[in-house]
Write a protein that holds these residues in place. Structure first.
Motif, PDB file in Angstrom:
ATOM      1  N   MET A   1       0.835  -1.201   0.000  1.00  0.00           N
ATOM      2  CA  MET A   1       0.000   0.000   0.000  1.00  0.00           C
ATOM      3  C   MET A   1       0.868   1.249   0.000  1.00  0.00           C
ATOM      4  O   MET A   1       0.605   2.217  -0.728  1.00  0.00           O
ATOM      5  N   LEU A   2       1.913   1.235   0.812  1.00  0.00           N
ATOM      6  CA  LEU A   2       2.755   2.424   0.919  1.00  0.00           C
ATOM      7  C   LEU A   2       3.511   2.671  -0.387  1.00  0.00           C
ATOM      8  O   LEU A   2       3.735   3.821  -0.755  1.00  0.00           O
ATOM      9  N   GLU A   3       3.842   1.597  -1.051  1.00  0.00           N
ATOM     10  CA  GLU A   3       4.478   1.776  -2.359  1.00  0.00           C
ATOM     11  C   GLU A   3       3.498   2.423  -3.333  1.00  0.00           C
ATOM     12  O   GLU A   3       3.846   3.382  -4.033  1.00  0.00           O
ATOM     13  N   ASP A   4       2.253   1.936  -3.328  1.00  0.00           N
ATOM     14  CA  ASP A   4       1.209   2.552  -4.164  1.00  0.00           C
ATOM     15  C   ASP A   4       1.049   4.031  -3.837  1.00  0.00           C
ATOM     16  O   ASP A   4       0.691   4.838  -4.692  1.00  0.00           O
ATOM     17  N   CYS A   5       1.218   4.350  -2.572  1.00  0.00           N
ATOM     18  CA  CYS A   5       0.964   5.718  -2.121  1.00  0.00           C
ATOM     19  C   CYS A   5       2.231   6.565  -2.149  1.00  0.00           C
ATOM     20  O   CYS A   5       2.268   7.644  -1.545  1.00  0.00           O
ATOM     21  N   GLY A   6       3.254   6.066  -2.789  1.00  0.00           N
ATOM     22  CA  GLY A   6       4.455   6.886  -2.980  1.00  0.00           C
ATOM     23  C   GLY A   6       5.376   6.935  -1.777  1.00  0.00           C
ATOM     24  O   GLY A   6       6.151   7.874  -1.622  1.00  0.00           O
ATOM     25  N   GLN A   7       5.307   5.930  -0.915  1.00  0.00           N
ATOM     26  CA  GLN A   7       6.232   5.899   0.223  1.00  0.00           C
ATOM     27  C   GLN A   7       6.972   4.565   0.280  1.00  0.00           C
ATOM     28  O   GLN A   7       6.903   3.856   1.298  1.00  0.00           O
ATOM     29  N   PRO A   8       7.693   4.236  -0.804  1.00  0.00           N
ATOM     30  CA  PRO A   8       8.330   2.909  -0.850  1.00  0.00           C
ATOM     31  C   PRO A   8       9.421   2.730   0.201  1.00  0.00           C
ATOM     32  O   PRO A   8       9.789   1.606   0.519  1.00  0.00           O
ATOM     33  N   GLU A   9       9.912   3.834   0.743  1.00  0.00           N
ATOM     34  CA  GLU A   9      10.999   3.708   1.733  1.00  0.00           C
ATOM     35  C   GLU A   9      10.503   3.081   3.035  1.00  0.00           C
ATOM     36  O   GLU A   9      11.280   2.535   3.816  1.00  0.00           O
TER      37      GLU A   9
ATOM     38  N   PRO B   1       2.697   5.896   8.428  1.00  0.00           N
ATOM     39  CA  PRO B   1       1.243   5.954   8.219  1.00  0.00           C
ATOM     40  C   PRO B   1       0.496   5.671   9.529  1.00  0.00           C
ATOM     41  O   PRO B   1       1.054   5.130  10.488  1.00  0.00           O
ATOM     42  N   SER B   2      -0.756   6.024   9.519  1.00  0.00           N
ATOM     43  CA  SER B   2      -1.620   5.832  10.682  1.00  0.00           C
ATOM     44  C   SER B   2      -1.701   4.362  11.074  1.00  0.00           C
ATOM     45  O   SER B   2      -1.784   4.031  12.270  1.00  0.00           O
ATOM     46  N   VAL B   3      -1.682   3.473  10.104  1.00  0.00           N
ATOM     47  CA  VAL B   3      -1.837   2.049  10.438  1.00  0.00           C
ATOM     48  C   VAL B   3      -0.661   1.561  11.294  1.00  0.00           C
ATOM     49  O   VAL B   3      -0.861   0.765  12.224  1.00  0.00           O
TER      50      VAL B   3
ATOM     51  N   HIS C   1      -3.828   7.964  -1.114  1.00  0.00           N
ATOM     52  CA  HIS C   1      -3.906   7.239  -2.381  1.00  0.00           C
ATOM     53  C   HIS C   1      -3.978   8.210  -3.560  1.00  0.00           C
ATOM     54  O   HIS C   1      -4.689   9.204  -3.509  1.00  0.00           O
ATOM     55  N   PRO C   2      -3.231   7.901  -4.638  1.00  0.00           N
ATOM     56  CA  PRO C   2      -3.203   8.833  -5.772  1.00  0.00           C
ATOM     57  C   PRO C   2      -4.540   8.949  -6.507  1.00  0.00           C
ATOM     58  O   PRO C   2      -4.814   9.981  -7.122  1.00  0.00           O
ATOM     59  N   ASP C   3      -5.393   7.920  -6.419  1.00  0.00           N
ATOM     60  CA  ASP C   3      -6.643   7.930  -7.198  1.00  0.00           C
ATOM     61  C   ASP C   3      -7.773   8.549  -6.359  1.00  0.00           C
ATOM     62  O   ASP C   3      -8.170   8.005  -5.327  1.00  0.00           O
TER      63      ASP C   3
END
Lengths: 592, 592
Positions: free
Chosen positions: B23-31, B105-107, B375-377
């Protein structure tokens, strides 16, 4: 706000539902008529509201203390209230006139202890436990022991305790190690350490009669080698007065979730002098007379605390203005009392239905103990004893579980204010929680019911119980007004009959079947007992439909609530029971 | 015994069930990969076990105090632990790097707060509340306000509070009276008194940013005239440091059932200087950003306490020898560990199933809040927001109700020993009880779910939720291994769909229909959510059936327990809901 005796409801149960005065006439005690019982209830209500209820919150805040080794102080005011209690003869309420008591039946004494417990459980547990030792010595003592001890208990001059638990022996009393060595004079030297002894030491009475389970030298292992002893704190002298100090010392008191005003003691016996009570190695059966008495009593006290919490929640719900209700609105205020909200009604009526149902059920059970003792017909006494054995674990476990749920709901009605100490509900929750844990945990009650009372005779006793409930439903069912109660009652009795025969069959090949089903089975039978009780109460109410006394309309409305909104829980319990033991027992311990 | 982070289970949920790294990769936080998250969890577990868990019982015994007017002392050690917390960057865990935070992230933050709450709820509630004010100011603040306050919150130098409740305004915030008078410089003068302010005064931080609801002069009555203000204890000076003392004083602290180490304050505002946060008269909506965040957070903390109580009960059940179990017996002992008793298994597995189910559900909900934000979408963000709105009241109320039930069961496993303070479970019960009462009582959550989320759109959102659950069941149902979960899940989704449409119809003509159904409806939907979650977890476990890691067998066994022994409760809830409102609303108030 101060605790008030729920007088009208107790009168309804004693006089109208259970017809206690008629029972007492049958049992040769016509002098204990309704008027006399009402006088006792009125006096109990006054003592509860004026003397012990005001000590409840301060007693909780102060707690018990040990100012010096072996010495226990109860909270300020407890001793003065106890002196007033004994002066007015309350300690002997249900004791025999032969020993200076007033001879009231157990059903009246239990009604009174609901009130004392509701007003101040920590305080009421001292005399409640003492009276249980009276019951024990009455049943098991020699004439000499009775003559020596019972008048002192009946007067309240001396207290009593039950000493069972040891650090490694709780539910499993067979593991206990306290030993008793016979002495040349016929007494025993008792050595060992007991824990969780309620009222094990206190500053209320001049002496304490400990009833102690111990093993005589060379006794068989396990529960068959346990004997019961009287071990007084001070050994009675030649005149029967408290004499020399015995080797019995309180080592420490527990810090607990609640009942802070009731001392919970470690009691060390160091070569203490004791006398056998009943036959050697039969101590567990002897103690069970007291234990069964206590199980009904603590059930009543739990109901008293539910009632106390409900009184607070109800008053708050009528008083607290918050939000607009969906129905009629008060025009003069910007908000309506929260009692107009359906969800608040749900919480209040759940408490009310459980309190009044459990009260009637528990008092019926107490009445059975009177019938078993007093009824002139031996056949009646015998069948009553069976029913009493079935209902005792039910009353203890059901009342205490419902009381925790009820006090949680009362707190919920208060919202955040319920979490605050000064509103008092939080103490009720803390206090009442013990009832599900002591006098045999509620899991032990459930196994007693399902294992010993139901499966042991392949459902015969339970079948008789279901017959009675079914017969009631059949008798009143044809009357249109009763149909809404009679039909679900009959259906539930039939369901439980079927389920019980399934359990008889399953338990023949699955050693875990009983344990897996016990807790939900007890609750399910509890629903049957409550549904039957509510149907009986509705039936009395319909017979008084023309009365202006609002209790009859209240009974019908509450019965309706119980049947419509709470009885559906039986579907869940049946499903849980039928799921069997595999999901419980198949996983390896490491997977938990 | 010391609290231990349930590390493997949290990893299972985050990495395997929710696939947070993807999910984080999808949301631009792959680190923020799995390894990085695991490092955070390991450090959180260590801080929990070594630093704050040891302060839990002493903090409860000591509580907060007011050594002089307006001054609040937290229990010994709380300040030192807080300093270590801030030094290690925990205060900024889920804050934006823009303000000095770590950007998790919050999770992940919610998983960490379960652990901190489980180790020491009273302590963890201080930084938990502060972070919620960060969320509020992030959403509602001006750029200037964010720059001034957020770095101080992210560093932990300053704390924050939410000031909503007044003596006469709890659930019904429209009744609040605190007033705000506009000043020539653009600030407001705030006067009024707020109660139940968690962390309203303390000795941990150099300043406290109170977020206060108040009415601006001539604002419309009710909830449409409420505005939100920042009212700092010390007014920031030109350099942004804590400057002059503001007119904000703690008047008293509450004595409560639990969380004794967390100060619950009356806060008096006497012409205090405040600044509008967000638009005038839109304060309630602004505050709800924070409130919704808190609802998930306190749900997590409740799960943490259930876990802590379960750890104690499980260890005790393995260690305590009492009675012979029905099955295999240990040969070397006279008694077996009580974990071999089916009824003890029932209590332990109930806790385990509810803890792990609620944890996965709550973390999924927290993940939705991340998706909604990151999320980008935009379409995905929107549909996620709806689902989040549906699940937020569910997570809060369900987790807290289950946590009370779970801690009660943990205590029951201990028998009488559970009532004793030193065993620690009684504190967990007292602490966790607040969660059902604050941040909107659970009755309010139930009305939020049924009234605002389900009935308001005639069941559309709920229908979408049921579609998702049903689609999952349909996808995995054909696989033989999953059938035992998929079939009951699909059946329950269909039942709830039917029941929901009945409620839509009934509520059109019965104003009490929603209120009468709300509480059992929430619990019913909770069962669906838990059943779905358990089915999802079982599906992950089956995919790893060849692994030697015991978690997969444990998940399948626990899912089976949940479906067989707990899911039958839905039958009761459906029955209660279908009974409607008449039994609740017809009786006159006088009959209660």
């Amino acid at each position: 706000m101060t605790y008030q005796i729920p007088l009208r409801d107790i009168q309804f149960v004693l006089h109208e539902l259970l017809q206690v005065p008629a029972m007492l006439e049958d049992c040769g005690q016509p002098e204990l008529d309704a008027g006399t019982i009402d006088q006792v209830l009125a006096a109990a209500g006054q003592f509860a509201s004026e003397v012990i209820a005001p000590l409840n919150a301060p007693g909780d805040a102060h707690g018990c203390s040990m100012p010096s080794p072996g010495v226990v102080q109860t909270p300020p005011g407890f001793k003065k209230a106890y002196d007033e209690f004994t002066k007015n003869g309350w300690a002997g309420l249900a004791c025999s006139p032969e020993f200076g008591g007033q001879g009231f039946p157990s059903v009246v004494a239990n009604a009174v202890y609901e009130v004392f417990g509701g007003a101040n459980m920590a305080w009421a547990s001292y005399p409640g436990m003492s009276h249980a030792t009276y019951v024990n010595v009455s049943a098991n003592g020699s004439e000499e022991q009775k003559a020596l001890y019972l008048p002192k208990i009946a007067s309240g001059e001396w207290a009593g305790t039950m000493c069972l638990t040891e650090p490694n022996a709780g539910t499993d009393l067979g593991l206990m190690r306290t030993r008793a060595v016979a002495q040349p004079d016929g007494s025993y030297s008792i050595t060992g350490s007991k824990i969780f002894i309620s009222g094990g030491e206190q500053d209320l009475t001049g002496n304490i009669m400990h009833l102690v389970l111990a093993r005589i030298t060379d006794a068989p292992p396990g529960v068959k080698g346990i004997s019961l002893f009287i071990v007084p704190k001070f050994i009675p002298d030649a005149n029967g007065a408290a004499g020399a100090r015995n080797g019995v010392v309180c080592g420490s008191i527990e810090h607990k979730l609640g009942i802070h005003g009731n001392s919970t003691c470690t009691i060390n016996f160091d070569g203490a002098t004791g006398w056998l009570l009943g036959a050697p190695n039969k101590g567990l059966a002897g103690m069970f007379v007291q234990m069964n008495h206590m199980r009904v009593l603590v059930g009543m006290i739990a109901i008293g605390l539910m009632e106390a919490a409900y009184q607070k929640a109800l008053a708050y719900a009528k008083d607290r203005l918050q939000g607009r209700t969906s129905g009629a609105r008060s025009s003069s205020e910007v908000a309506d009392p929260i009692i107009g909200h359906a969800d608040v009604r749900r919480m209040l009526l759940t408490q009310k239905a459980n309190i009044e149902g459990a009260r009637a059920l528990a008092l019926w059970t107490a009445q059975l103990s009177d019938l078993q003792r007093l009824h002139p017909d031996p056949a009646r006494r015998n069948e009553t004893a069976e029913l009493l054995g079935l209902l005792t674990p039910l009353v203890k476990a059901l009342s205490s579980d419902l009381a925790v749920e009820g006090t949680l709901l009362a707190m919920q009605v208060f919202g955040g204010h319920g979490y605050i100490r000064e509103n008092g509900v939080e103490q009720h929750l803390r206090d009442v929680r013990i009832v599900g844990l002591y006098e045999g945990t509620n899991g032990v009650q459930a196994m007693d019911l399902l294992g010993r009372k139901v499966l042991a005779d392949r459902g015969r006793q339970m079948g008789a119980f279901l017959d009675m409930a079914g017969a009631f439903a059949e008798t009143c069912g044809p009357r249109e007004a009763m149909r809404e109660f009679a039909e679900p009652l009959a259906a539930l009795a039939a369901d439980i009959r079927q389920l019980t025969s399934e359990l008889v069959a399953t338990s023949a090949h699955d050693p875990h079947a009983a344990g897996a089903a016990a807790a939900p089975y007890l609750r399910l039978v509890g629903h049957l007992a409550l549904a039957w009780t509510w149907a009986r109460m509705a039936e009395v109410a319909f017979r008084n439909a023309g009365s202006t006394d609002p209790i009859y309309a209240s009974k019908i409305a509450t019965a309706r609530f119980y049947f419509q909104r709470l009885l559906p829980q039986t579907a869940a319990l049946c499903g849980e029971i039928r799921a069997g033991s595999s999901a419980l027992m198949e996983p390896a311990v490491e997977l938990l």
